[in-house]
Write a protein that holds these residues in place. Structure first.
Motif, short mmCIF file in Angstrom:
data_model
loop_
_atom_site.label_atom_id
_atom_site.label_comp_id
_atom_site.label_asym_id
_atom_site.label_seq_id
_atom_site.Cartn_x
_atom_site.Cartn_y
_atom_site.Cartn_z
N ARG A 46 0.83 -1.21 0.00
CA ARG A 46 0.00 0.00 0.00
C ARG A 46 0.87 1.27 0.00
O ARG A 46 0.50 2.29 -0.58
CB ARG A 46 -0.95 0.00 1.19
CG ARG A 46 -2.03 -1.10 1.07
CD ARG A 46 -2.91 -1.16 2.30
NE ARG A 46 -3.57 0.10 2.56
CZ ARG A 46 -4.66 0.50 1.92
NH1 ARG A 46 -5.22 -0.27 1.02
NH2 ARG A 46 -5.20 1.67 2.20
N PHE A 81 -2.75 -2.69 -9.35
CA PHE A 81 -2.89 -3.26 -8.00
C PHE A 81 -3.97 -4.32 -8.05
O PHE A 81 -5.09 -4.06 -8.49
CB PHE A 81 -3.28 -2.15 -7.01
CG PHE A 81 -2.96 -2.47 -5.57
CD1 PHE A 81 -3.58 -3.54 -4.92
CD2 PHE A 81 -2.02 -1.72 -4.86
CE1 PHE A 81 -3.28 -3.84 -3.61
CE2 PHE A 81 -1.72 -2.02 -3.53
CZ PHE A 81 -2.35 -3.08 -2.91
N PHE A 83 -6.18 -6.45 -5.67
CA PHE A 83 -6.55 -6.51 -4.26
C PHE A 83 -6.91 -7.93 -3.86
O PHE A 83 -7.36 -8.73 -4.68
CB PHE A 83 -7.76 -5.59 -3.99
CG PHE A 83 -7.43 -4.13 -4.13
CD1 PHE A 83 -7.10 -3.38 -3.02
CD2 PHE A 83 -7.43 -3.52 -5.37
CE1 PHE A 83 -6.79 -2.03 -3.15
CE2 PHE A 83 -7.11 -2.18 -5.51
CZ PHE A 83 -6.79 -1.43 -4.39
N ASP A 85 -9.37 -8.99 -2.15
CA ASP A 85 -10.78 -9.33 -2.39
C ASP A 85 -11.23 -8.85 -3.76
O ASP A 85 -12.41 -8.63 -3.98
CB ASP A 85 -11.66 -8.74 -1.28
CG ASP A 85 -11.59 -7.22 -1.25
OD1 ASP A 85 -10.79 -6.65 -2.00
OD2 ASP A 85 -12.36 -6.60 -0.51
N ALA A 87 -11.97 -6.41 -5.45
CA ALA A 87 -12.47 -5.03 -5.54
C ALA A 87 -12.84 -4.64 -6.97
O ALA A 87 -12.49 -3.56 -7.44
CB ALA A 87 -11.43 -4.04 -4.97
N LEU A 88 -13.54 -5.51 -7.65
CA LEU A 88 -14.02 -5.16 -8.99
C LEU A 88 -15.13 -4.12 -8.86
O LEU A 88 -15.79 -4.05 -7.83
CB LEU A 88 -14.56 -6.41 -9.70
CG LEU A 88 -13.54 -7.52 -9.94
CD1 LEU A 88 -14.22 -8.71 -10.59
CD2 LEU A 88 -12.39 -7.04 -10.80
N PHE A 89 -15.33 -3.35 -9.93
CA PHE A 89 -16.41 -2.35 -9.92
C PHE A 89 -17.72 -3.08 -10.22
O PHE A 89 -17.95 -3.51 -11.34
CB PHE A 89 -16.14 -1.26 -10.95
CG PHE A 89 -14.80 -0.60 -10.79
CD1 PHE A 89 -14.37 -0.17 -9.54
CD2 PHE A 89 -13.96 -0.43 -11.88
CE1 PHE A 89 -13.13 0.43 -9.39
CE2 PHE A 89 -12.71 0.18 -11.72
CZ PHE A 89 -12.30 0.60 -10.48
N ASP A 90 -18.56 -3.21 -9.21
CA ASP A 90 -19.77 -4.04 -9.34
C ASP A 90 -20.81 -3.44 -10.27
O ASP A 90 -21.73 -4.12 -10.69
CB ASP A 90 -20.40 -4.26 -7.95
CG ASP A 90 -19.54 -5.20 -7.13
OD1 ASP A 90 -18.77 -5.96 -7.73
OD2 ASP A 90 -19.65 -5.16 -5.89
N GLN A 126 -20.63 -9.65 -10.84
CA GLN A 126 -21.16 -10.39 -9.69
C GLN A 126 -21.56 -11.81 -10.05
O GLN A 126 -21.86 -12.62 -9.19
CB GLN A 126 -22.35 -9.65 -9.11
CG GLN A 126 -22.00 -8.21 -8.96
CD GLN A 126 -22.75 -7.53 -7.86
OE1 GLN A 126 -23.18 -8.17 -6.93
NE2 GLN A 126 -22.87 -6.25 -7.96
N ARG A 140 -7.49 -6.02 -15.26
CA ARG A 140 -7.75 -4.61 -14.99
C ARG A 140 -6.47 -3.92 -14.54
O ARG A 140 -6.18 -2.79 -14.95
CB ARG A 140 -8.83 -4.47 -13.92
CG ARG A 140 -9.27 -3.04 -13.70
CD ARG A 140 -10.33 -2.92 -12.64
NE ARG A 140 -9.83 -3.29 -11.32
CZ ARG A 140 -10.57 -3.28 -10.22
NH1 ARG A 140 -11.84 -2.93 -10.29
NH2 ARG A 140 -10.06 -3.62 -9.07
#
Lengths: 287, 231
Positions: A46, A81, A83, A85, A87-90, A126, A140
């Protein structure tokens, strides 16, 4: 070349500790960042991403990201980066997730095809499986052709066969783009397969640094045949004691002498090795 | 009864909904940056601002109305300034109602939005920053679309709450037909004048509309959450 010399105070589980690191990473290197949880691995990533403030200096290919006067925001660092979890854009589908970073359809197509996601372009994020999400996150992160790719335990949530498959894809992308990469990983086999260099942190300090072979295979003592594990049970059977030890995915039984029985307790990390044909177990297990 | 229905004036209802619409739009514009800053802030002054924005929930509307009246009255510094600069008065007219209602309904917009922003996966925002996007692009393209249920809740509750307002409106607006006489005030007046039939009809309309508004919120959010989970 990336030069890192940083120090930051962390509130660890065992009180405050200092995260200090002074190292150099060559362009195109694949670094595995290893160490127990709470040793500062994620914080280090980070800090490199500019998501966490710190003191020190970071210089990447001649550009200063951090020093006494400059602190480049994450937007200006040009990093990828991944992540833990994902952290995709839902609110976006697979392709939109990639194009949001960089509206380059050709590159998006190339990445999606390389990772076998070509057919899922229009799928809502999702509706993806864990492995698919992971691959979208990886694609991404590659969309802005990063100078540095950071991955925080990207494969930890996946089952072993999916892991192996994604390791191949990470390797494929690394060969294709030659991106300097730092990946947090706990899996020795994964590190061995992917990394050109391993950095092991302990309590915020550099414990070891070197090739995976040097760091992972060299052990104290002269054992050639040695495994790390955790004692999960100790059973008294007639006159002997048996320790059940979990090693990797497997459980093994090791007979303990009366002296050894006193030395160990359930939950201890141990090294199981053979020496002169007898099974030998010793405390520790830290690399 | 039929006579009462035929002579019924709908102006108070139209005024109530006009007020609610204007206030909802203004509050959305004000609350968006405010709730976003509150959700992202780690400042020690954050509780201070949170308490301040929540104050209208606990204060009696008459207290809020009283202070707003004092602040905006013709002989107050603000009142004098507006009178001299723009030639307008801020109390006992529609403008005054809008200002007072914005204060009164502020928490009903700020809190759902702030809640939504705080529950958002931080990684999503950080992924956007890392991808080179600024705070504004991240707010509009990532944060806002991902808190849709909170956003809808905020908009509808603010609207409904403004429609249902009484005390503040009475303090600031009085009861000028077509200007400040909203539905709740009209009902109060009808009751006072013992026009119970009209009061009945007005009240029933309010109950039905309010119920339908709330029902639509719950149906929408239920559907949205189900769609979200089954995705």
């Amino acid at each position: 070349m990336i030069q890192i010399a940083i120090s930051k105070k962390l509130n660890g589980a065992d009180g405050d500790m200092m995260l200090t690191l002074d190292t150099t990473i060559q362009r195109g290197d694949f670094i595995a960042l290893n160490g127990k949880s709470g040793s500062g691995k994620t914080t280090l990533l980070r800090i490199l991403a500019g998501l966490e403030e710190t003191q020190g200096s970071i210089e990447v290919e001649g550009v200063t990201w951090l020093d006494k006067k400059i602190n480049l925001p994450p937007q200006k660092r040009g990093i990828g980066f991944v992540f833990q979890d994902y952290a995709l854009f839902d609110n976006m589908n697979v392709e939109q997730n990639l194009l949001y970073v960089n509206n380059d359809r050709a590159l998006a197509d190339k990445l999606l095809n390389l990772t076998d996601l070509g057919g899922l372009k229009d799928r809502s994020t999702q509706k993806l499986s864990g492995g698919q999400k992971q691959r979208v996150a990886l694609c991404r992160a590659m969309m802005n052709s990063p100078k540095l790719l950071l991955m925080d335990e990207p494969l930890s949530a996946l089952d072993p066969s999916m892991r192996a498959r994604l390791q191949d894809e990470i390797l494929l992308l690394h060969k294709e783009f030659g991106t300097t990469t730092i990946m947090v990983s706990h899996e020795p086999s994964e590190i061995y397969k992917l990394a050109s260099k391993v950095i092991v942190l302990e309590n915020g300090k550099l414990l070891k640094e070197g090739t995976p072979k040097d760091v992972l295979l060299k052990r104290s003592g002269s054992q050639k045949f040695s495994f790390e594990g955790e004692i999960i049970d100790m059973i008294q059977a007639d006159i002997i004691s048996v320790a059940i030890i979990s090693i990797g995915q497997q459980l093994v039984e090791v007979v303990l002498s009366a002296h050894e029985k006193e030395k160990f307790k359930i939950g201890d990390r141990v090294n199981v090795s053979t020496k002169a044909f007898g099974v030998n177990i010793a405390k520790g297990g830290g690399r | 009864m039929l006579d009462t229905l035929a002579s019924l004036e709908f102006e108070p209802f139209i005024l109530s909904f006009k007020l609610a619409l204007v206030v909802t739009v203004i509050l959305f514009i004000i609350s968006l940056p405010l709730s976003w800053c509150l959700s992202q802030s780690r400042s020690k002054f954050k509780p201070f601002f949170e308490a301040l924005t929540a104050l209208p929930i606990v204060l009696p509307p008459s207290v809020l109305g009283f202070y707003i009246l004092i602040a905006l009255a013709k002989d107050s510094p603000i009142g004098i300034f507006f009178k001299e600069t723009f030639g307008i008065s801020l109390v006992f007219n529609f403008t005054g109602l809008v200002i007072a209602s914005c204060f009164y309904s502020l928490p009903f917009m700020v809190q759902p939005l702030q809640n939504g922003f705080e529950k958002l996966n931080k990684g999503m925002l950080e992924a956007s920053y890392v991808a080179g996007k600024g705070k504004l692009a991240t707010l509009f393209k990532i944060a806002l679309p991902n808190i849709k249920p909170s956003l809808i809740t905020g908009l509808i509750i603010t609207f409904a709450h403004t429609v249902g307002e009484f005390g503040v409106v009475l303090m600031i607006g009085g009861s000028r037909p077509g200007e400040t006489k909203v539905a709740s005030i009209a009902i109060y007046e009808m009751t006072e004048a013992m026009h119970y039939n009209t009061a009945h009809i007005y009240s029933a309309i309010m109950v039905i509309i309010s119920f339908l508004v709330l029902l639509s919120v719950y149906i929408f959010n239920g559907r949205f959450n189900r769609a979200w989970e089954s995705k």
